[in-house]
Design a protein around this motif. Structure first.
Motif, PDB file in Angstrom:
ATOM      1  N   ALA A  15       8.202  -7.920   3.450  1.00 28.32           N
ATOM      2  CA  ALA A  15       6.884  -8.475   3.739  1.00 28.32           C
ATOM      3  C   ALA A  15       6.998  -9.730   4.594  1.00 28.32           C
ATOM      4  O   ALA A  15       6.253  -9.899   5.573  1.00 28.32           O
ATOM      5  CB  ALA A  15       6.151  -8.778   2.435  1.00 28.32           C
ATOM      6  N   GLU A  16       7.943 -10.598   4.264  1.00 26.12           N
ATOM      7  CA  GLU A  16       8.154 -11.822   5.040  1.00 26.12           C
ATOM      8  C   GLU A  16       8.551 -11.471   6.473  1.00 26.12           C
ATOM      9  O   GLU A  16       8.037 -12.051   7.435  1.00 26.12           O
ATOM     10  CB  GLU A  16       9.252 -12.662   4.377  1.00 26.12           C
ATOM     11  N   PHE A  17       9.444 -10.508   6.624  1.00 27.37           N
ATOM     12  CA  PHE A  17       9.895 -10.073   7.940  1.00 27.37           C
ATOM     13  C   PHE A  17       8.718  -9.494   8.741  1.00 27.37           C
ATOM     14  O   PHE A  17       8.531  -9.805   9.907  1.00 27.37           O
ATOM     15  CB  PHE A  17      11.002  -9.026   7.798  1.00 27.37           C
ATOM     16  N   SER A  18       7.934  -8.638   8.103  1.00 27.08           N
ATOM     17  CA  SER A  18       6.803  -7.981   8.771  1.00 27.08           C
ATOM     18  C   SER A  18       5.741  -8.992   9.204  1.00 27.08           C
ATOM     19  O   SER A  18       5.089  -8.799  10.225  1.00 27.08           O
ATOM     20  CB  SER A  18       6.184  -6.927   7.860  1.00 27.08           C
ATOM     21  N   ASP A  19       5.552 -10.034   8.423  1.00 25.20           N
ATOM     22  CA  ASP A  19       4.598 -11.073   8.800  1.00 25.20           C
ATOM     23  C   ASP A  19       5.077 -11.836  10.040  1.00 25.20           C
ATOM     24  O   ASP A  19       4.280 -12.255  10.866  1.00 25.20           O
ATOM     25  CB  ASP A  19       4.384 -12.065   7.652  1.00 25.20           C
ATOM     26  N   LYS A  20       6.372 -11.987  10.161  1.00 21.87           N
ATOM     27  CA  LYS A  20       6.949 -12.759  11.252  1.00 21.87           C
ATOM     28  C   LYS A  20       6.963 -11.984  12.570  1.00 21.87           C
ATOM     29  O   LYS A  20       6.743 -12.544  13.632  1.00 21.87           O
ATOM     30  CB  LYS A  20       8.372 -13.178  10.868  1.00 21.87           C
ATOM     31  N   TYR A  21       7.251 -10.674  12.510  1.00 16.82           N
ATOM     32  CA  TYR A  21       7.384  -9.851  13.712  1.00 16.82           C
ATOM     33  C   TYR A  21       6.231  -8.855  13.796  1.00 16.82           C
ATOM     34  O   TYR A  21       5.771  -8.337  12.787  1.00 16.82           O
ATOM     35  CB  TYR A  21       8.717  -9.098  13.700  1.00 16.82           C
ATOM     36  N   VAL A  81       0.846  -1.192   0.000  1.00 18.19           N
ATOM     37  CA  VAL A  81       0.000   0.000   0.000  1.00 18.19           C
ATOM     38  C   VAL A  81       0.885   1.248   0.000  1.00 18.19           C
ATOM     39  O   VAL A  81       1.763   1.402   0.858  1.00 18.19           O
ATOM     40  CB  VAL A  81      -0.934   0.017   1.232  1.00 18.19           C
ATOM     41  N   ALA A  82       0.668   2.141  -0.975  1.00 18.46           N
ATOM     42  CA  ALA A  82       1.468   3.359  -1.102  1.00 18.46           C
ATOM     43  C   ALA A  82       1.219   4.285   0.088  1.00 18.46           C
ATOM     44  O   ALA A  82       0.072   4.541   0.464  1.00 18.46           O
ATOM     45  CB  ALA A  82       1.133   4.075  -2.401  1.00 18.46           C
ATOM     46  N   THR A  83       2.312   4.782   0.672  1.00 15.83           N
ATOM     47  CA  THR A  83       2.232   5.672   1.825  1.00 15.83           C
ATOM     48  C   THR A  83       2.977   6.961   1.506  1.00 15.83           C
ATOM     49  O   THR A  83       4.205   6.965   1.422  1.00 15.83           O
ATOM     50  CB  THR A  83       2.874   5.005   3.066  1.00 15.83           C
ATOM     51  N   PRO A  84       2.256   8.074   1.321  1.00 24.34           N
ATOM     52  CA  PRO A  84       2.938   9.354   1.087  1.00 24.34           C
ATOM     53  C   PRO A  84       3.497   9.896   2.408  1.00 24.34           C
ATOM     54  O   PRO A  84       2.761  10.069   3.382  1.00 24.34           O
ATOM     55  CB  PRO A  84       1.827  10.254   0.540  1.00 24.34           C
ATOM     56  N   LEU A  85       4.788  10.144   2.441  1.00 22.56           N
ATOM     57  CA  LEU A  85       5.414  10.624   3.673  1.00 22.56           C
ATOM     58  C   LEU A  85       5.059  12.076   3.975  1.00 22.56           C
ATOM     59  O   LEU A  85       5.236  12.530   5.100  1.00 22.56           O
ATOM     60  CB  LEU A  85       6.922  10.415   3.610  1.00 22.56           C
ATOM     61  N   ALA A  86       4.518  12.794   3.002  1.00 23.61           N
ATOM     62  CA  ALA A  86       4.092  14.173   3.229  1.00 23.61           C
ATOM     63  C   ALA A  86       3.001  14.243   4.296  1.00 23.61           C
ATOM     64  O   ALA A  86       2.826  15.287   4.932  1.00 23.61           O
ATOM     65  CB  ALA A  86       3.597  14.789   1.925  1.00 23.61           C
ATOM     66  N   GLN A  87       2.295  13.145   4.527  1.00 27.22           N
ATOM     67  CA  GLN A  87       1.240  13.147   5.548  1.00 27.22           C
ATOM     68  C   GLN A  87       1.781  13.378   6.954  1.00 27.22           C
ATOM     69  O   GLN A  87       1.034  13.701   7.871  1.00 27.22           O
ATOM     70  CB  GLN A  87       0.445  11.847   5.498  1.00 27.22           C
ATOM     71  N   TYR A  88       3.105  13.230   7.133  1.00 24.94           N
ATOM     72  CA  TYR A  88       3.706  13.399   8.454  1.00 24.94           C
ATOM     73  C   TYR A  88       4.286  14.799   8.668  1.00 24.94           C
ATOM     74  O   TYR A  88       4.856  15.061   9.729  1.00 24.94           O
ATOM     75  CB  TYR A  88       4.784  12.338   8.682  1.00 24.94           C
ATOM     76  N   LYS A  89       4.136  15.687   7.702  1.00 25.47           N
ATOM     77  CA  LYS A  89       4.613  17.067   7.867  1.00 25.47           C
ATOM     78  C   LYS A  89       3.951  17.673   9.091  1.00 25.47           C
ATOM     79  O   LYS A  89       2.761  17.483   9.328  1.00 25.47           O
ATOM     80  CB  LYS A  89       4.266  17.921   6.642  1.00 25.47           C
ATOM     81  N   GLY A  90       4.740  18.414   9.858  1.00 29.03           N
ATOM     82  CA  GLY A  90       4.204  19.084  11.042  1.00 29.03           C
ATOM     83  C   GLY A  90       4.200  18.214  12.288  1.00 29.03           C
ATOM     84  O   GLY A  90       3.776  18.653  13.347  1.00 29.03           O
ATOM     85  N   LEU A 116       8.081   0.736   5.804  1.00 23.08           N
ATOM     86  CA  LEU A 116       7.979   1.047   4.386  1.00 23.08           C
ATOM     87  C   LEU A 116       9.138   0.420   3.625  1.00 23.08           C
ATOM     88  O   LEU A 116      10.194   0.148   4.190  1.00 23.08           O
ATOM     89  CB  LEU A 116       7.965   2.560   4.196  1.00 23.08           C
ATOM     90  N   VAL A 117       8.936   0.215   2.330  1.00 18.41           N
ATOM     91  CA  VAL A 117       9.935  -0.440   1.483  1.00 18.41           C
ATOM     92  C   VAL A 117      10.561   0.594   0.553  1.00 18.41           C
ATOM     93  O   VAL A 117       9.863   1.194  -0.262  1.00 18.41           O
ATOM     94  CB  VAL A 117       9.287  -1.558   0.635  1.00 18.41           C
TER      95      VAL A 117
END
Length: 180
Positions: free
Chosen positions: A115-121, A58-67, A128-129
């Motif tokens: 993805a494999e790592f994230s599924d495990k932990y 899922v695409a995550t725009p990092l601009a959402q974290y401004k401020g 993000l990738v």
């Protein structure tokens, strides 16, 4: 990840961990400023321009974290110190500090490995990738050797407050967070 390639992954992880530890012990990291001449993109601005997929694609725009204050952790699944600090980063993100601070992990590896790592932990913050382009992004923040883990503390004002090369010392990080 196949078991026949495991010794290669371990050897690569040891080399990167040793390089990161050496650089962390022998090079004083100075904060990178988030100001630059007109027309020049700052590291923080370059970060906010990124839209990266999470472990599920899922695409995550990092601009959402401004401020918002951010702790950006560059890591890889094959990096031992990176994996060791993740439980504490998860606790930080889920705790009281996480209400004022956005923790983000930027993985430097293939989407399938992350993805494999994230599924495990069970990680409580966005992972993000970035693939190998994450190395270049971390270099813009002063990580000239490309060592991992590499963590950047960014204030809500968009200024880089501090950078950390190698496994985080959470007592030091909490003191730094108190100054935000």
């Amino acid at each position: 990840m196949s078991k026949k390639n495991l010794p290669v992954y371990i050897a690569v992880a040891v080399v990167f961990a040793a390089a990161g530890a050496y650089l962390g012990l022998h090079k004083e990291q100075s904060p990178v400023t988030a100001t630059a001449p007109a027309g020049v993109t700052t590291p923080v601005a370059a970060l906010y321009q990124q839209t990266l997929p999470d472990a599920k694609g899922v695409a995550t725009p990092l601009a959402q974290y401004k401020g918002k204050a951010m702790l950006v952790n560059f890591w890889a699944p094959w990096c031992g110190p990176c994996v060791q600090e993740m439980p504490e980063l998860s606790a930080l993100a889920a705790g009281e500090e996480g209400k004022k601070l956005q923790v983000i992990g930027i993985g430097i590896d293939s989407p399938s490995n992350i993805a494999e790592f994230s599924d495990k932990y069970k990680i409580t913050y966005p992972v993000l990738v970035a693939g190998m382009s994450g190395t270049e992004l971390s270099r813009q923040f002063g990580n000239s050797g490309g060592g991992l883990p590499y963590t950047v503390l960014i204030g809500a004002d968009g200024q880089v407050k501090k950078t950390y090369l190698g496994k985080l010392k959470f007592d030091e990080l909490r003191k730094d967070l108190a100054t935000l």
